[in-house]
Structures are given as C-alpha cells and as structure tokens.
Design a protein around this motif. Structure first.
Motif, PDB file in Angstrom:
ATOM      1  N   GLU A 126       0.775  -1.246  -0.040  1.00 30.85           N
ATOM      2  CA  GLU A 126      -0.067   0.214   0.080  1.00 30.85           C
ATOM      3  C   GLU A 126       0.878   1.226   0.108  1.00 30.85           C
ATOM      4  OE1 GLU A 126      -3.824  -0.099   2.472  1.00 30.85           O
ATOM      5  OE2 GLU A 126      -2.671   1.652   3.322  1.00 30.85           O
ATOM      6  N   GLN A 140       7.426   0.549  -0.335  1.00 26.23           N
ATOM      7  CA  GLN A 140       6.148  -0.270  -0.487  1.00 26.23           C
ATOM      8  C   GLN A 140       6.096  -0.280  -2.194  1.00 26.23           C
ATOM      9  OE1 GLN A 140       3.644  -1.176   1.537  1.00 26.23           O
ATOM     10  NE2 GLN A 140       3.686  -0.111   3.577  1.00 26.23           N
ATOM     11  N   ARG A 198       9.722  13.993   2.853  1.00 21.27           N
ATOM     12  CA  ARG A 198       8.406  13.586   2.452  1.00 21.27           C
ATOM     13  C   ARG A 198       8.266  11.916   2.406  1.00 21.27           C
ATOM     14  NH1 ARG A 198       5.318  16.300  -2.037  1.00 21.27           N
ATOM     15  NH2 ARG A 198       3.923  14.966  -0.628  1.00 21.27           N
ATOM     16  N   GLY A 240      -0.680   7.297   0.104  1.00 20.65           N
ATOM     17  CA  GLY A 240      -1.453   7.839   0.886  1.00 20.65           C
ATOM     18  C   GLY A 240      -1.332   7.657   2.453  1.00 20.65           C
ATOM     19  N   LYS A 264       5.246  10.661   8.030  1.00 23.92           N
ATOM     20  CA  LYS A 264       4.581  11.227   9.223  1.00 23.92           C
ATOM     21  C   LYS A 264       2.994  11.412   9.371  1.00 23.92           C
ATOM     22  CE  LYS A 264       5.777  14.946   7.006  1.00 23.92           C
ATOM     23  NZ  LYS A 264       6.270  14.338   5.957  1.00 23.92           N
ATOM     24  N   SER A 265       2.366  11.711   8.265  1.00 24.26           N
ATOM     25  CA  SER A 265       0.913  11.587   8.412  1.00 24.26           C
ATOM     26  C   SER A 265       0.329  10.201   8.795  1.00 24.26           C
ATOM     27  CB  SER A 265       0.280  11.918   6.953  1.00 24.26           C
ATOM     28  OG  SER A 265       0.739  13.164   6.339  1.00 24.26           O
ATOM     29  N   SER A 266       1.018   9.336   8.266  1.00 26.60           N
ATOM     30  CA  SER A 266       0.339   7.966   8.924  1.00 26.60           C
ATOM     31  C   SER A 266       0.659   7.789  10.298  1.00 26.60           C
ATOM     32  CB  SER A 266       1.219   6.875   8.092  1.00 26.60           C
ATOM     33  OG  SER A 266       0.965   6.920   6.625  1.00 26.60           O
TER      34      SER A 266
HETATM   35  N1  ATP Z   1       4.330   2.696   9.376  1.00 24.63           N
HETATM   36  C1  ATP Z   1       4.093   2.388   8.186  1.00 24.63           C
HETATM   37  N2  ATP Z   1       4.153   1.039   7.865  1.00 24.63           N
HETATM   38  C2  ATP Z   1       4.179   0.688   6.555  1.00 24.63           C
HETATM   39  N3  ATP Z   1       4.123   1.651   5.384  1.00 24.63           N
HETATM   40  C3  ATP Z   1       4.335   3.005   5.788  1.00 24.63           C
HETATM   41  C4  ATP Z   1       4.226   3.351   7.146  1.00 24.63           C
HETATM   42  N4  ATP Z   1       4.280   4.596   7.164  1.00 24.63           N
HETATM   43  C5  ATP Z   1       4.380   4.873   5.877  1.00 24.63           C
HETATM   44  N5  ATP Z   1       4.227   4.134   5.022  1.00 24.63           N
HETATM   45  C6  ATP Z   1       4.504   4.154   3.774  1.00 24.63           C
HETATM   46  O1  ATP Z   1       4.801   5.431   3.053  1.00 24.63           O
HETATM   47  C7  ATP Z   1       4.025   6.218   2.559  1.00 24.63           C
HETATM   48  C8  ATP Z   1       3.834   7.560   2.816  1.00 24.63           C
HETATM   49  O2  ATP Z   1       3.333   7.676   3.965  1.00 24.63           O
HETATM   50  P1  ATP Z   1       2.720   9.252   4.600  1.00 24.63           P
HETATM   51  O3  ATP Z   1       1.937   9.752   3.652  1.00 24.63           O
HETATM   52  O4  ATP Z   1       2.423   9.066   6.077  1.00 24.63           O
HETATM   53  O5  ATP Z   1       4.164   9.907   4.772  1.00 24.63           O
HETATM   54  P2  ATP Z   1       4.320  11.667   5.026  1.00 24.63           P
HETATM   55  O6  ATP Z   1       5.562  11.528   5.419  1.00 24.63           O
HETATM   56  O7  ATP Z   1       3.254  12.125   5.373  1.00 24.63           O
HETATM   57  O8  ATP Z   1       4.207  11.903   3.380  1.00 24.63           O
HETATM   58  P3  ATP Z   1       4.066  13.489   2.730  1.00 24.63           P
HETATM   59  O9  ATP Z   1       5.300  14.211   2.723  1.00 24.63           O
HETATM   60  O10 ATP Z   1       3.801  13.033   1.257  1.00 24.63           O
HETATM   61  O11 ATP Z   1       3.102  14.156   3.516  1.00 24.63           O
HETATM   62  C9  ATP Z   1       2.401   5.369   2.802  1.00 24.63           C
HETATM   63  O12 ATP Z   1       1.471   5.792   1.700  1.00 24.63           O
HETATM   64  C10 ATP Z   1       2.914   3.872   2.962  1.00 24.63           C
HETATM   65  O13 ATP Z   1       3.120   3.401   1.722  1.00 24.63           O
END
Ligand code: ATP
Ligand code: MG
Length: 374
Positions: free
Chosen positions: A6, A263, A42, A9, A46-48
């Motif tokens: 996955e 991923q 990026r 997002g 973070k968001s996750s």
């Molecule tokens: N704890 C986790 N376990 C597994 N996969 C993860 C995890 N955290 C993030 N990912 C992977 O990384 C991707 C990006 O995560 P996320 O959108 O939370 O990151 P972000 O740092 O908020 O990114 P952005 O800078 O685009 O806002 C997710 O779609 C997923 O594929």
C-alpha cells in the motif's frame, strides 16, 4: 485487501508497521498535554504516524478529541480559519445540530451554512465567508479550548504540513498570532508536523521565531530494515507468492528504507514474480521504478544550474570539504562563498539534507540512484 502493498497516502491500520516508540511518545505527549513538533522528509510516514496515534489515543481515552487539518492546499488566512473551524466542529460537534449548538454556547460566530457529507471520509464544511472568518479570528482559534473546558475534554490539534503557515499569501506574522493565543490553552495541545525541514526548523528552532521552544521537537527516523523485511516476506505469503529474507532485504536497501519507495518497489516485484521473487526479479523491479520516475527527475534536473549539478555530483561522490580548492575545481563550484550558498539553496530546494552526523545526503534515494546512473 486487494493489493499486497500500500502506498500513495496515509497507510491503513492493517499495513502499519512498527513505529512503536514514536506511537508511545505521541500518546504520552497527547495525554500530558505536551506540544509536539515532528519533522521528516517527504513520504517517510509522518501523516500515517500521527493518524495512527490519533486513532489509538481516541480508542483508549474516551475524553480525547483530535482536531486534524492539513495546510497543503491552504493559501490564505481566511482559508486557514475556515478549515480550522470546520475541523474543530467535525471533531467536537460531529453532527450539524450539535455543532450549531456548540457554537451558540461558546462563541458568537455566525455560520450561515454547515454541510456534512456522510461516508468514511465524512466532511464537515463550514460556509463562513473569509472576511467574516478573519474578523472572528481569535474566537475561532479559541474555540477548541473553550469547548474542551466546557465539556471536560482533552483536545489535540494536529496540523499537517504546518510550514505552510509561513507561506500564507495575505498575512504576515500569522505564526506570532497563533503562538500568542495557543500558549494560554490549558486543555488543548498542539501536534505540528511537516516535511520541509529547513522551513520547519526555521519556525521552531530559530531563536527569533515565535514558535521557538514551543514543544517537544523530533526528527522522524526511517522504519528499520528488519521490519521491512518481515513485512515484505509476510505480504508475499499472504498473497500466495514467496520472497526470501535476502531478496526482501535487497529491495528495502535499494529503496534505502524509504517508506513509500519500499512499498512501491515491493509491489512491482510482487507483480513481476511468478511464484518466487528472485534477485533478478527484484533488480528488474527496481529498474522499472526508476524508469517510471524518470520524467519527474529529468524535469527536476532541468531546473538546476551547472554549479548546482556539480554540487550534486560532489555529494554523490561522498565529498565533504566543499570549500577546498580541490573540490571547487573538480566540480566547477566557483568560489568557496559560492559553495556555501549552494549548500543553502540545495537544502531549500529539498534536494539534499544534512544527516544526523552532519554530512549531506540526497533527500530522495531514487533520485540519487537515477542521477548516479547518468
Ligand atoms: N508505519 C508504516 N508502515 C508501513 N508503511 C508506511 C508506514 N508509514 C508510511 N508508510 C508508507 O509510506 C507512504 C507515505 O506515508 P505518509 O503519507 O504517511 O508520509 P508523509 O511523510 O506524510 O508524506 P508526505 O510528505 O507526502 O505528506 C505510505 O503511503 C506507505 O506506503
Ligand atoms: Mg503527509
């Protein structure tokens, strides 16, 4: 679950791996009312992470409410305030009737239109006009605290891509306005996170910034290799194919344990595998990913100057003494003053970043792999 992997997002709970210490930290901070600042490049997750922490805290502690908003698409003060009000009402009011009641009870903001779309992505949209929102600025910003106090709740305001606050087009020093109001809040804590490292650091660690020492500041780490390996092997198995620990480890290392890329490359490798993912299949998957990304990288490079490209080559070759005459000459960087400027500009462009040990590295590992092949 249609796909073994996955990406693209916020990750769902079933795919969320590890981050145990980070989840503990966030839960502890939320409960104790400690403001938290989280920075990471990026797509590291973070968001996750914050989403997962919010779900866990809300499940375990019934008096918690999490107000979530994302500044990515927000350009003006009015848009910010409208989104803030919407997010507050969505988290605390939950229905239109209840939201209107809350507003009547604790604020004198007039909301002509409230709409609520149902479904898993339920959206509460507030129809205030922006001028009116700006006039009611402090009422809107005080709302979470007033509601928390009145209803004996603990509230977390989680704001994604928070560095956007410094880029609102129609207002100066909005960060100072927020800080002034937020610092008095007893029942609300703030979790502010973002990916533009230099902007986040400027907001929170520069001595003259209003948010200096606002909270517990952390730079997110990558998810470690062993967790990726276990996850990749398990996902292949669940979807009736196989991959060895060694090949799974090679995939994670090729993507430098970058959450999104691990991923993505694993998904491609799964698709290419008959039953068993061989080393050769893994390498083909990695090449395919680079090929897919090539147009973005080419565009990025076409916007860089000759000295900037020289600087990238120097980083790639592991140079550290950028101002030495050898490096300046070898990579055509100009004067040593120019080399210092390049360091700043390339960090501002989010192409390179400083590691904990003080060296420069590429922010995007696939960009690095692509660039090194050129
Ligand atoms: N704890 C986790 N376990 C597994 N996969 C993860 C995890 N955290 C993030 N990912 C992977 O990384 C991707 C990006 O995560 P996320 O959108 O939370 O990151 P972000 O740092 O908020 O990114 P952005 O800078 O685009 O806002 C997710 O779609 C997923 O594929
Ligand atoms: Mg994000």
């Amino acid at each position: 679950m249609k796909h073994p992997f996955e990406f693209g997002g916020v990750i769902s709970a079933a795919h969320f791996i590890n981050r145990k210490s980070e989840l503990d930290l966030l839960e502890k901070n939320f409960i104790s009312g400690q403001n938290t600042i989280l920075i990471s490049p990026r797509r590291w997750g973070k968001s996750s992470l914050v989403n997962r922490a919010a779900v866990i805290v809300a499940e375990r502690h019934k008096s918690f409410r999490i107000i979530k908003l994302d500044l990515l698409a927000i350009r003006t003060e009015g848009e910010f305030l409208e989104a803030y009000l919407s997010a507050t009402l969505k988290a605390l009011g939950r229905t239109i009737e209840k939201s209107l009641k809350l507003l009547r009870e604790v604020a004198s903001i007039l909301v002509p239109k409230l709409t609520f779309s149902a479904g898993p992505d339920a959206q509460m949209k507030v129809g205030v006009d922006w001028k009116q929102a700006v006039q009611n600025k402090s009422e809107i910003l005080e709302l979470p605290q007033r509601l928390a106090e009145k209803y004996k709740l603990q509230v977390v305001v989680a704001i994604d891509e928070f560095q956007g606050i410094a880029e609102l087009v129609d207002v100066n020093n909005f960060d100072a306005v927020l800080r002034t109001i937020w610092q008095h809040h007893q029942n609300v804590c703030y979790c502010l996170y973002g990916s533009k490292r230099h902007m986040m650091l400027a907001l929170f660690t520069s001595y003259s910034a209003p948010f200096y020492h606002f909270g517990d500041t952390h730079v997110l780490e990558k998810i470690s290799r062993e967790h990726w390996v276990g996850y990749i092997v398990d996902r292949f198995e669940r979807f009736n194919k196989q991959i060895s620990n060694e090949v799974a480890s090679w995939l994670a290392s090729a993507a430098e344990d970058h959450s999104h890329y691990v991923q993505q490359v694993a998904q491609i490798a799964y698709g290419l595998s008959n039953v068993d993912c061989t080393q050769e299949t893994a390498e083909t998957a990695f090449n395919q990913l680079i090929y897919q990304l090539e147009p973005f990288f080419s565009e990025q490079v076409s916007s860089l100057s000759r000295t900037q490209l020289g600087f990238l080559a120097a980083v790639l070759n592991g140079e550290v003494a950028f101002s030495s005459s050898r490096v300046l000459k070898k990579y055509n960087l100009g004067t040593s003053a120019n080399a210092s400027k390049l360091k700043v500009v390339m960090q501002e462009k989010e192409i390179i970043q400083l590691t904990r040990s003080g060296e420069f590295e590429f922010v995007d590992p696939l960009f690095k792999a692509w660039y090194s092949r050129r």
